[in-house]
Every structure is written in structure tokens, then in C-alpha cells.
Design an enzyme around this catalytic site. Sequence first.
Site, PDB file in Angstrom:
ATOM      1  N   ASN A   1      -1.323  12.961  -3.113  1.00  0.00           N
ATOM      2  CA  ASN A   1      -2.169  13.362  -4.939  1.00  0.00           C
ATOM      3  C   ASN A   1      -3.000  14.575  -4.442  1.00  0.00           C
ATOM      4  OD1 ASN A   1      -2.945  11.551  -6.765  1.00  0.00           O
ATOM      5  ND2 ASN A   1      -4.904   9.805  -5.694  1.00  0.00           N
TER       6      ASN A   1
ATOM      7  N   ASP B   1      -1.233   9.560 -10.436  1.00  0.00           N
ATOM      8  CA  ASP B   1      -1.647   8.649 -11.849  1.00  0.00           C
ATOM      9  C   ASP B   1       0.118   7.927 -12.340  1.00  0.00           C
ATOM     10  OD1 ASP B   1      -4.199   8.469 -11.316  1.00  0.00           O
ATOM     11  OD2 ASP B   1      -4.850   9.988 -13.064  1.00  0.00           O
TER      12      ASP B   1
ATOM     13  N   HIS C   1      -3.584  14.868  -9.148  1.00  0.00           N
ATOM     14  CA  HIS C   1      -3.935  13.095  -9.743  1.00  0.00           C
ATOM     15  C   HIS C   1      -2.924  12.855 -10.421  1.00  0.00           C
ATOM     16  CE1 HIS C   1      -7.434  12.639  -6.814  1.00  0.00           C
ATOM     17  NE2 HIS C   1      -7.653  13.659  -7.236  1.00  0.00           N
TER      18      HIS C   1
ATOM     19  N   ASP D   1       0.658  -1.411   0.080  1.00  0.00           N
ATOM     20  CA  ASP D   1      -0.804  -0.343  -0.786  1.00  0.00           C
ATOM     21  C   ASP D   1       0.549   1.491   0.058  1.00  0.00           C
ATOM     22  OD1 ASP D   1      -2.946   1.505   0.007  1.00  0.00           O
ATOM     23  OD2 ASP D   1      -1.797   1.780   2.006  1.00  0.00           O
TER      24      ASP D   1
ATOM     25  N   GLU E   1      -4.822   2.113  -4.307  1.00  0.00           N
ATOM     26  CA  GLU E   1      -3.318   2.567  -4.601  1.00  0.00           C
ATOM     27  C   GLU E   1      -2.485   1.554  -3.790  1.00  0.00           C
ATOM     28  OE1 GLU E   1      -5.227   4.281  -0.282  1.00  0.00           O
ATOM     29  OE2 GLU E   1      -5.204   4.245  -2.851  1.00  0.00           O
TER      30      GLU E   1
END
Length: 352
Positions: A232, A241, A237, A224, A267
Site C-alpha cells: 500500500n 484496493d 491505497h 493473508d 487483508e
Amino acid sequence: KLEKKSKEITLLKKQTSNHAEITQSLLTTFDLNKLLALILENLTKGFNLDNAYIYNLEGSETTGILRCVATPGVISLKGIDRLTISFLEEEEIISLTLKNHLPLVIEEAGKDKRCSPGLLKLLRLEQMLLQTLYAHGKILGLVIAGNNQKKENLTPEEVERFSTIVNQAGIALENAQFYEKIQELTLHDELTGAYNYRYFYPKLREEMRLASRYRQPLSLAIIDLDDFKRYNDTNGHLAGDSALKQITQILVNRLRKTDVVARYGGEEFAVILPVTNREGAKKILEDLRKEIENYPFSGQETSKNLTISAGISTYPYDAREARELVEAADKGLYQAKNKGKNQICVYSQTSP
């Protein structure tokens, strides 16, 4: 005369029925390995031929190469290197076949000047039948079939039936390749290219069955990204990504080819490590953790580096079923988070 005509009609009906069955089986087989085996069977046994080769064309019909993917007893989608045909423009009989898209019959290859000594040595066929694999305006490859020694000349009817099967095979191969691409897309995460959740569980069960059969350990890691929401929010974002894609690449590049990387959730990633015990898995994940902690992610505006936490469970010590093994790795991840994140924890049943 009537008796002869009746026999001819009976034979024609049988051939028509056989052709319909062959067409049906070719066009309803989407597994490429099975399809190639089916084509070979119909081309050899169906015409009493000693051998057959199915080639994929890589590149153009003049400057490309023909890579053999199937011959009786060997099927390899990656290609059978010893049977590769290069320098196509120098192989007159090959070039002629690729240009015409029609079946070409060679009754005595050793006496045919269009057949190079190298090609004769490679194929070891004296009597040959060649035809392009063609579908919807595109050359897919080439089929070469024949006999090691001269037999009776092939009749025009046999050549026509051969041609019909090769034409159907071209369409079937294109369909199977398209189907395989679709299957590939449905089993991969769209953003990262890693395997997805749909692929993960069946693959884990399969690897656990192999581990059981060969009495080998198998480890699973659930990874994780720490504080990814904050990452983020801070970097945007698009940067988030990008980080997911870069982490996927780190995992894929640093792990073995036999290991499996899947995007398990937003994630979260799952990594299957066959033939790996707890100690081995811990070392692998520690190395990955350090690399990610020090990796300069593109688009990162904050000085605080992205980190990961991971939990590890191992078959058969922690669980004997796939879902239980995942739950154990999840508990290990929970322990890593509770210890302050940026940690790797091996699942322990005695830990809180």
C-alpha cells in the site's frame, strides 16, 4: 328476504375477514420462496382452481420473455425452463393482458382464437384467468390461473377478489425483492463483493453441520496478503484496493461454486471448502498461491509481486466447533508466516 340479506351480510363479512388475513400474510412475508408458495395457495385453493403459474417478466412487455418461477409443486427463482413464454408480441392473449393490467377471463380457451396452440399446449388450461403483476408503475410479471377442464363460469365477485389478491401479490413481491437486495448488501463486503464476516460464521457452522450429517471432511483456509502495508505504501491505497478486488476475483473464479469466499479482515480472506480433505485443500491453495504470485496486478509499480500465505484446518480432524476450526487455520497461517511467507501450511497440533 331478511334471512337472505342476513346470509349475504355474513358471507361478505367472512370474505372481508379472509381478504384482510391474506393481505396481512402476503405483506409480512419477505422470503421469496415462501411468498410465491403463499400466492399460489391463495390463488388455487382460494378459488378452487386446478393450477396457477407465476411469471417474471425479463425485458420489455413486447420483446422480453416470461420466465415461470412458480407453479404448484415447483418453485425456482432461476426459472422453470419448460414453462418459459417467448415471443410475447406473437401471443395475443399475453400481450393484451400485459397492456391492460386488468384481469382477463377466458372461459373456453380452446375456442378462443387469441390463445395460440402453443400456449394451450404449454399451460394445459381450458378455463383461464390472467392478470399482470404490477407494483408502483412497473410490470413485474404475470399470473395465469385456471382449470384443466371447463367448470362453472367465474362470477364477477370472484374475478374481483382474484384481481385484489394479484394486486397485493405484486406489491408483496416488490417488497420481498427489495428486502432480499438489502439482505444481500449487508452480507457482502462493500469493496470486494466477497461475503463478509457477518455471513462467514453462520455459513461455516451450517457447512460443518452438513459435513457431520454426511460424514464428509470440510477444510477451511485463512489467507493473508504478505506485506500488504508495504504494498500500500509503495503503490498507493487505490492500488491496494484494486489488488484486493482482483484477488477476490481470482479466488471466486478458480474455486468451485460450492466453495465460499469471505473477506475475513483487512487483508485476510477465509475460504470454506466443503467435502475437501487436507490433501485436496493443500493442492487448491498451492495452485492459488502460484497464480497470485505471478499475477500482473494493475497499478503495481514495484517489481516485487504480491504474494499470499495461508493456513489450513480440516473438520473433523483438527476441530469440531467453528471457532476452534478458525483458530486452527489461524495457527497454520502463523506457521506459514514464520517459515518465510508465500507459503501454505496445513495445521498440525505438533508444530510449534
